[in-house]
Scaffold this motif. Structure first.
Motif, PDB file in Angstrom:
ATOM      1  N   SER A 163       0.821  -1.208   0.000  1.00  0.00           N
ATOM      2  CA  SER A 163       0.000   0.000   0.000  1.00  0.00           C
ATOM      3  C   SER A 163       0.859   1.264   0.000  1.00  0.00           C
ATOM      4  O   SER A 163       0.384   2.331  -0.336  1.00  0.00           O
ATOM      5  N   GLY A 164       2.118   1.146   0.388  1.00  0.00           N
ATOM      6  CA  GLY A 164       2.992   2.317   0.423  1.00  0.00           C
ATOM      7  C   GLY A 164       4.379   1.935   0.899  1.00  0.00           C
ATOM      8  O   GLY A 164       4.690   0.749   1.077  1.00  0.00           O
ATOM      9  N   GLY A 165       5.190   2.954   1.144  1.00  0.00           N
ATOM     10  CA  GLY A 165       6.577   2.734   1.541  1.00  0.00           C
ATOM     11  C   GLY A 165       6.711   2.168   2.946  1.00  0.00           C
ATOM     12  O   GLY A 165       7.621   1.384   3.224  1.00  0.00           O
ATOM     13  N   SER A 166       5.814   2.565   3.838  1.00  0.00           N
ATOM     14  CA  SER A 166       5.912   2.075   5.221  1.00  0.00           C
ATOM     15  C   SER A 166       5.754   0.560   5.247  1.00  0.00           C
ATOM     16  O   SER A 166       6.515  -0.151   5.908  1.00  0.00           O
ATOM     17  N   LEU A 167       4.763   0.062   4.505  1.00  0.00           N
ATOM     18  CA  LEU A 167       4.534  -1.379   4.485  1.00  0.00           C
ATOM     19  C   LEU A 167       5.611  -2.100   3.678  1.00  0.00           C
ATOM     20  O   LEU A 167       5.926  -3.262   3.963  1.00  0.00           O
ATOM     21  N   ALA A 227      17.035   8.365   9.024  1.00  0.00           N
ATOM     22  CA  ALA A 227      16.157   7.244   8.634  1.00  0.00           C
ATOM     23  C   ALA A 227      14.705   7.659   8.868  1.00  0.00           C
ATOM     24  O   ALA A 227      14.388   8.336   9.846  1.00  0.00           O
ATOM     25  N   HIS A 228      13.827   7.254   7.970  1.00  0.00           N
ATOM     26  CA  HIS A 228      12.408   7.578   8.099  1.00  0.00           C
ATOM     27  C   HIS A 228      11.829   6.907   9.343  1.00  0.00           C
ATOM     28  O   HIS A 228      12.210   5.779   9.667  1.00  0.00           O
ATOM     29  N   HIS A 229      10.893   7.579  10.020  1.00  0.00           N
ATOM     30  CA  HIS A 229      10.373   7.022  11.271  1.00  0.00           C
ATOM     31  C   HIS A 229       9.636   5.695  11.061  1.00  0.00           C
ATOM     32  O   HIS A 229       9.442   4.934  11.999  1.00  0.00           O
ATOM     33  N   CYS A 230       9.242   5.396   9.809  1.00  0.00           N
ATOM     34  CA  CYS A 230       8.568   4.115   9.582  1.00  0.00           C
ATOM     35  C   CYS A 230       9.515   2.938   9.800  1.00  0.00           C
ATOM     36  O   CYS A 230       9.062   1.810  10.010  1.00  0.00           O
ATOM     37  N   VAL A 231      10.820   3.187   9.774  1.00  0.00           N
ATOM     38  CA  VAL A 231      11.786   2.112  10.053  1.00  0.00           C
ATOM     39  C   VAL A 231      11.697   1.725  11.534  1.00  0.00           C
ATOM     40  O   VAL A 231      11.712   0.536  11.881  1.00  0.00           O
ATOM     41  N   THR A 267      16.878  10.652   1.497  1.00  0.00           N
ATOM     42  CA  THR A 267      16.241  10.888   2.794  1.00  0.00           C
ATOM     43  C   THR A 267      15.098  11.865   2.614  1.00  0.00           C
ATOM     44  O   THR A 267      15.083  12.664   1.678  1.00  0.00           O
ATOM     45  N   ILE A 268      14.166  11.781   3.540  1.00  0.00           N
ATOM     46  CA  ILE A 268      13.014  12.670   3.505  1.00  0.00           C
ATOM     47  C   ILE A 268      13.458  14.126   3.732  1.00  0.00           C
ATOM     48  O   ILE A 268      12.971  15.047   3.097  1.00  0.00           O
ATOM     49  N   ASP A 269      14.431  14.347   4.624  1.00  0.00           N
ATOM     50  CA  ASP A 269      14.824  15.718   4.978  1.00  0.00           C
ATOM     51  C   ASP A 269      15.480  16.467   3.824  1.00  0.00           C
ATOM     52  O   ASP A 269      15.134  17.598   3.546  1.00  0.00           O
ATOM     53  N   VAL A 284      17.752  -1.042   1.768  1.00  0.00           N
ATOM     54  CA  VAL A 284      17.788   0.352   1.311  1.00  0.00           C
ATOM     55  C   VAL A 284      16.364   0.891   1.293  1.00  0.00           C
ATOM     56  O   VAL A 284      15.485   0.342   0.625  1.00  0.00           O
ATOM     57  N   ASP A 285      16.145   1.956   2.053  1.00  0.00           N
ATOM     58  CA  ASP A 285      14.859   2.647   1.997  1.00  0.00           C
ATOM     59  C   ASP A 285      14.920   3.615   0.812  1.00  0.00           C
ATOM     60  O   ASP A 285      15.471   4.708   0.920  1.00  0.00           O
ATOM     61  N   GLY A 286      14.347   3.162  -0.284  1.00  0.00           N
ATOM     62  CA  GLY A 286      14.314   3.985  -1.489  1.00  0.00           C
ATOM     63  C   GLY A 286      12.901   4.453  -1.783  1.00  0.00           C
ATOM     64  O   GLY A 286      12.538   4.642  -2.938  1.00  0.00           O
ATOM     65  N   ALA A 287      12.109   4.637  -0.720  1.00  0.00           N
ATOM     66  CA  ALA A 287      10.705   5.005  -0.932  1.00  0.00           C
ATOM     67  C   ALA A 287      10.619   6.307  -1.727  1.00  0.00           C
ATOM     68  O   ALA A 287       9.811   6.426  -2.647  1.00  0.00           O
ATOM     69  N   TYR A 288      11.470   7.250  -1.377  1.00  0.00           N
ATOM     70  CA  TYR A 288      11.457   8.478  -2.166  1.00  0.00           C
ATOM     71  C   TYR A 288      12.340   8.339  -3.417  1.00  0.00           C
ATOM     72  O   TYR A 288      11.898   8.593  -4.537  1.00  0.00           O
ATOM     73  N   GLY A 289      13.592   7.906  -3.222  1.00  0.00           N
ATOM     74  CA  GLY A 289      14.554   8.079  -4.317  1.00  0.00           C
ATOM     75  C   GLY A 289      14.855   6.872  -5.171  1.00  0.00           C
ATOM     76  O   GLY A 289      15.389   7.023  -6.271  1.00  0.00           O
ATOM     77  N   LEU A 340      10.383   0.754  -2.194  1.00  0.00           N
ATOM     78  CA  LEU A 340      10.137   1.771  -3.217  1.00  0.00           C
ATOM     79  C   LEU A 340       8.726   2.322  -3.053  1.00  0.00           C
ATOM     80  O   LEU A 340       7.886   1.704  -2.409  1.00  0.00           O
ATOM     81  N   ASP A 341       8.484   3.464  -3.657  1.00  0.00           N
ATOM     82  CA  ASP A 341       7.144   4.055  -3.617  1.00  0.00           C
ATOM     83  C   ASP A 341       6.747   4.572  -5.000  1.00  0.00           C
ATOM     84  O   ASP A 341       6.974   5.735  -5.315  1.00  0.00           O
ATOM     85  N   PRO A 342       6.138   3.710  -5.814  1.00  0.00           N
ATOM     86  CA  PRO A 342       5.636   4.234  -7.096  1.00  0.00           C
ATOM     87  C   PRO A 342       4.657   5.401  -6.917  1.00  0.00           C
ATOM     88  O   PRO A 342       4.506   6.207  -7.831  1.00  0.00           O
ATOM     89  N   HIS A 343       4.030   5.535  -5.740  1.00  0.00           N
ATOM     90  CA  HIS A 343       3.131   6.690  -5.578  1.00  0.00           C
ATOM     91  C   HIS A 343       3.896   7.977  -5.291  1.00  0.00           C
ATOM     92  O   HIS A 343       3.299   9.022  -5.127  1.00  0.00           O
ATOM     93  N   LYS A 344       5.219   7.880  -5.278  1.00  0.00           N
ATOM     94  CA  LYS A 344       6.036   9.096  -5.268  1.00  0.00           C
ATOM     95  C   LYS A 344       6.737   9.229  -6.633  1.00  0.00           C
ATOM     96  O   LYS A 344       6.360  10.056  -7.437  1.00  0.00           O
ATOM     97  N   THR A 345       7.715   8.362  -6.862  1.00  0.00           N
ATOM     98  CA  THR A 345       8.648   8.636  -7.956  1.00  0.00           C
ATOM     99  C   THR A 345       8.183   8.085  -9.308  1.00  0.00           C
ATOM    100  O   THR A 345       8.832   8.311 -10.322  1.00  0.00           O
TER     101      THR A 345
HETATM  102  C1  LIG Z   1       7.523   8.355   2.001  1.00  0.00           C
HETATM  103  C2  LIG Z   1       8.635   7.645   2.641  1.00  0.00           C
HETATM  104  C3  LIG Z   1       8.404   6.558   3.484  1.00  0.00           C
HETATM  105  C4  LIG Z   1       7.028   6.116   3.876  1.00  0.00           C
HETATM  106  O1  LIG Z   1       6.294   5.732   2.752  1.00  0.00           O
HETATM  107  P1  LIG Z   1       4.684   5.821   2.745  1.00  0.00           P
HETATM  108  O2  LIG Z   1       4.358   5.519   1.334  1.00  0.00           O
HETATM  109  O3  LIG Z   1       4.341   7.218   3.158  1.00  0.00           O
HETATM  110  O4  LIG Z   1       4.198   4.817   3.698  1.00  0.00           O
HETATM  111  C5  LIG Z   1       9.499   5.899   3.984  1.00  0.00           C
HETATM  112  N1  LIG Z   1      10.745   6.286   3.711  1.00  0.00           N
HETATM  113  C6  LIG Z   1      11.004   7.341   2.914  1.00  0.00           C
HETATM  114  C7  LIG Z   1      12.416   7.725   2.635  1.00  0.00           C
HETATM  115  C8  LIG Z   1       9.963   8.048   2.344  1.00  0.00           C
HETATM  116  O5  LIG Z   1      10.217   9.081   1.548  1.00  0.00           O
END
Ligand SMILES: *Cc1c(COP(=O)(O)O)cnc(C)c1O
Length: 481
Positions: A157-161, A188-192, A245-247, A270-275, A299-304
């Protein structure tokens, strides 16, 4: 008795008829919804990027949940006024806060088609075509990352999951008895943290690794930490590195980290949800060198890849680990495992019944073509560099480090007074003005502004708008001081 039942059943059938609109009614409902969507999209280019909350209560439906169905036009009106308008316009080309994506129209059509046919995409036996398409889509994502044959993945459903799924696979593969140590940076993103907690590893020994001047993990500091732990009899388990990173959008030195992890037998996630998906375009690929060596990637296709919210992805280099953590069978499900269309999504994820997510990703790739995505990503990377370069020429701004990807973290340096308070006021002014939406964060205690350029709708003139809004905002905040 039977006659009475038949009569009752007929009565109930008449009452439930609104759930089964006929062809003509479906067409009317469909046209109404499509006109609504098209009217929404027509106003996106010029609409504010943020609108007041009060609009949520501009109308009330009373009672909100009626016994008899309402006029569809009235329902759509309610949505237009009280849902579509208030709050952040994440579809706006001037929305550059958090991590935007925009929400591709093709994906909305994919969602419609997936919901209408309601294919069961959990199991190959139920919907071989849908499952083949899911597997083709995750294989394509694995190819973008540069994973070899044998990788597996699933759409979440997203990057957190996605991060959670990977961390569970890493736990089962390398930390089944617990006690292994975890290494991240402070970015590191707080979802980690959430994922470690859910995975039962919230109390794992944690090491915060220092970063360089561009907020990237220091490989030397990581090596020292790994060696120190081993000397003290603590087993290094998991390194979570960032591909954006998110920041500040910083990308850790992934290749060096990967080599170090292999030497120490540590799982690299590797948390590549954004990049991570910037690997699709050559410019991004270069920055992300080494991501293909990670044991798992979120990864997060709903971002990148600009999809509407609701689609993340996790990839595991050795797909067996994903299967080992998540495959399950039950008596009411036919024997599973491999089929000619590949594994079933339900064997690779904690979910069973799920939305047929792949269609919203597959369809735009078919209809718009991969080259358009690659160009859009490269455009965003260039726009961020342009924003950073222009900011350096503007009086009083500290443009921050050059962006690794498409996030610029910067500050205004007032000649006097508290810079944190000034930048907070500047951000508040922009948000209230509602033209260009940026966001802020604290980096090492200092309030820092962020411009995150990622919506497919954001082009050069919108970045110029952002620069103008900042200049206007500085003047206004100075006036008021
Ligand atoms: C957005 C993001 C997440 C969380 O992803 P969600 O899709 O919001 O659950 C985790 N890590 C990074 C680096 C992100 O940018």
């Amino acid at each position: 008795m039977i006659e009475e039942l038949q009569h009752r059943i007929e009565q109930l059938r008449a009452q439930m008829r609104p759930l089964e609109p006929d062809g003509g009614a479906r067409e009317a409902l469909g046209h109404g919804a499509l006109s609504h969507a098209l009217a929404y999209l027509d106003q996106v280019p010029d609409a504010p990027s943020n609108r007041p909350w009060g609009e949520v209560f501009a109308h009330r439906l009373d009672p909100e949940f009626p016994e008899e169905g309402r006029d569809p036009a009235a329902v759509l009106d309610y949505i237009a006024t009280c849902v579509d308008r208030p709050g952040f316009a994440t579809t706006s080309p001037r929305f550059m806060a958090y991590i935007p994506g925009g929400g591709l129209f093709h994906s909305a059509l994919g969602d419609l088609l997936a919901a209408v046919s309601n294919k069961y995409s959990g199991f190959a036996s139920a919907s071989p075509g849908a499952v083949r398409l899911e597997n083709a889509t995750t294989a394509w994502l694995a190819g973008v990352i540069g994973y070899p044959e044998g990788a597996a993945g699933t759409l979440t459903s997203g990057g957190s999951l996605a991060n959670l799924t990977a961390i569970v696979a890493a736990r089962d593969a390398r930390d089944s008895d617990g006690g292994g140590a975890v290494y991240t940076t402070r970015f590191a993103h707080h979802c980690v943290d959430k994922a470690l907690h859910i995975a039962g590893r919230g109390r794992a020994p944690r090491r915060q690794i220092a970063t360089d001047a561009r907020y990237r993990m220091s490989v030397e500091a990581l090596e020292e930490a790994l060696e120190r732990d081993r000397a003290e009899g603590i087993r290094p388990w998991l390194v979570v590195a960032s591909a954006g990173t998110i920041d500040s959008g910083a990308v850790d030195p992934l290749a060096d980290i990967a080599h170090l992890c292999r030497r120490h037998g540590v799982w690299l996630h590797v948390d590549g949800a954004y990049g991570g998906l910037f690997a699709l375009c050559p410019e991004g690929r270069e920055t992300l060198t080494g991501i293909e060596l990670a044991d798992s990637v979120a990864l997060d296709p709903h971002k990148t890849l600009f999809l509407p919210y609701g689609t993340g992805a996790v990839l595991v280099r050795n797909g067996r680990h994903l299967l080992e953590s998540f495959s399950a069978s039950a008596d009411y499900i036919r024997p599973l495992g491999e089929s000619e269309v590949g594994p079933s999504p339900a064997d690779l994820s904690p979910e069973l019944t799920r939305h047929f997510r792949a269609l919203r990703l597959w369809l735009p790739l078919q209809m718009a073509g991969v080259a358009a995505f690659r160009a859009a990503q490269a455009e965003k990377l260039s726009l961020a560099r342009y924003f950073h370069a222009r900011l350096q020429e503007m009086d009083g701004f500290d443009a921050g480090p050059p962006p690794d990807l498409s996030v610029v973290a910067f500050r205004f340096r007032p000649q006097s007074g508290d810079p944190d308070a000034f930048n907070e006021r500047l951000l508040r002014h922009l948000v209230e003005e509602g033209r260009v939406m940026l966001s802020g964060t604290r980096i090492d205690g200092r309030f820092t502004l962020r411009c995150a350029i990622l919506s497919f709708r954001t082009h050069l003139e919108h970045v110029d708008d952002a620069l103008e809004a900042l200049a206007r905002g500085v003047a206004r905040v100075q006036e008021r001081a």
